[in-house]
Design a protein around this motif. Structure first.
Motif, PDB file in Angstrom:
ATOM      1  N   GLN A   1      37.433  14.289   4.417  1.00 20.72           N
ATOM      2  CA  GLN A   1      38.462  15.157   4.367  1.00 20.72           C
ATOM      3  C   GLN A   1      37.956  16.581   4.945  1.00 20.72           C
TER       4      GLN A   1
ATOM      5  N   GLY B   1      39.773  16.238  -5.497  1.00 25.19           N
ATOM      6  CA  GLY B   1      39.544  16.732  -4.081  1.00 25.19           C
ATOM      7  C   GLY B   1      38.502  15.777  -3.518  1.00 25.19           C
TER       8      GLY B   1
ATOM      9  N   GLU C   1      41.265  20.660  -2.705  1.00 24.78           N
ATOM     10  CA  GLU C   1      41.351  20.399  -1.393  1.00 24.78           C
ATOM     11  C   GLU C   1      42.193  21.436  -0.514  1.00 24.78           C
TER      12      GLU C   1
END
Length: 416
Positions: free
Chosen positions: A104, A137, A298
């Motif tokens: 991510q 996240g 995030e």
């Protein structure tokens, strides 16, 4: 003599091992090069070592490869995958795939530090999924798996105090809660509290950087060619001409055969091996009705990536992915929530000058658009290609960014 023999038996193997390591690193520094064949394999390998390293990525970008940042969707390599299309039609770019399940924003931020000079003033593709934006996240376990020590060290060596720096240091520390030793850890603590990295820490970090780079050079050429062979095989299934109408016809024909045995219009292989076994499918019905992608750390991690792009004058195009509409209905995932998350992501991008956005979030119900429940395939890849390929192959106006620290705030992370 006996004492000397005993000492040798104790310390000899250690000294020999150290000498061998020194010789190996010396050879790596002097003679290791990244050839074209290694670049081709690495570009589609999705290798964790390549992702965490520096030398292969940096050399490939020097030679014209374009970074495609993403996560698990990059491994869905049907014939219409970006790498197959670019190779088949000899386009003036070739994707270098950077991502895996669990990568991510924070993972990408750190690993890109090892190719700073090659990213400056260049175009990149960044595939982002609203499903990254969970309550937690970035998973610490996934971050640990893909953590780039080279990237972390490079970031620390060039860090200066700012709100972005302090927040980044705190996030890296949160991902490594079980690590409480080493120069990197101590330097992160300093930066998180607004202090400078000490001269002693800088010296230690420089030594670590040298060792890490030597190790990267030593193992850089060991890249599997399995996925390269798959891409080569897939491109042979494509039409001779780079024509959207012909490609769509071919995609529909292939997808029709591949999705004819399940109620979701997805790959039969995925359905049979991942969903239909046991009682798994029944357990998943209605299981996502409580999911919320609007409140997540995030959003701030994503902002760190945007700030880095702005600092290096990178020109990215962002692709926002959909969910299979039939799957969304089956699991109870709220489409209204999904679209609000999509709007939140786009607002964060557009309000700061990131205006190249391919929004596919509403296309999960289109025929043969999704290979499985959450990943693009066939017509999905073609829809992405219709926007990404012209962006990469034509000159773009110089972007102007207005980075705003407010997107790091708890208020923004929790805003609905």
């Amino acid at each position: 003599m006996k004492m000397k023999k005993k000492l040798w038996n104790i310390f000899g193997p250690v000294l020999l091992a150290g000498l061998l390591v020194f010789i190996a690193f010396f050879v790596a520094n002097q003679f290791t090069t990244v050839n074209k064949a290694t670049e081709k394999r690495a570009a589609v390998s999705l290798s964790t070592n390549v992702y965490k390293g520096s030398i292969v990525k940096s050399q490939a970008l020097k030679d014209g490869y374009v970074p495609f940042f993403g996560s698990s969707e990059l491994s869905r390599m049907d014939p219409f995958h970006p790498s197959a299309l670019a190779k088949k039609y000899h386009r003036n770019y070739q994707p270098f795939l950077l991502g895996n399940p669990g990568t991510q924003s924070l993972s990408h931020l750190i690993q890109m530090q090892g190719m700073k000079q090659q990213l400056k003033n260049k175009k990149v593709v960044f595939i982002i999924s609203p499903q990254w934006f969970t309550k937690q996240g970035q998973s610490p376990q996934a971050y640990s798996l893909y953590n780039s020590p080279i990237g972390t060290t490079q970031w620390l060596l060039h860090a200066h105090d700012s709100q972005m720096t302090r927040y980044t240091a705190k996030r890296i520390l949160a991902m490594n809660e079980n690590s409480n030793s080493g120069a990197a850890h101590r330097a992160l603590i300093n930066l998180a509290s607004g202090k400078k990295v000490t001269k002693t820490q800088l010296m230690q970090l420089n030594v670590e950087a040298t060792m890490l780079n030597s190790e990267d050079k030593l193992f850089s050429s060991f890249v599997s060619g399995k996925r390269e062979a798959k891409i080569d095989g897939n491109q042979n299934k494509l039409p001779k001409q780079d024509n959207f109408k012909m490609l769509t016809k071919s995609a529909n024909q292939m997808a029709a055969k591949a999705t004819d045995d399940n109620p979701f219009g997805i790959s039969n292989n995925f359905f049979n091996h991942r969903l239909a076994k046991g009682n798994k499918l029944a357990k998943l019905q209605g299981s996502q009705s409580h999911f919320n992608y609007l409140q997540s750390p995030e959003y701030a991690d994503f902002e760190l990536v945007l700030a880095q792009f702005a600092k290096w004058n990178v020109d990215p195009i962002f692709v926002i992915t959909p969910v299979n509409q039939k799957w969304m209905k089956y699991t109870g995932l709220s489409n209204d929530m999904y679209q609000k998350a999509d709007q939140k992501i786009k607002y964060q991008l557009n309000s700061q000058g990131f205006n190249h956005v391919v929004d596919l979030s509403k296309d999960g119900g289109k025929k043969y658009f999704m290979e499985d429940t959450i990943h693009l395939g066939w017509n999905g890849w073609l829809a992405m290609d219709q926007k990404v390929s012209p962006f990469l192959q034509t000159k773009q106006n110089q972007p102007t960014y207005q980075i705003q620290d407010k997107f790091l705030s708890k208020e923004w992370q929790q805003a609905e």
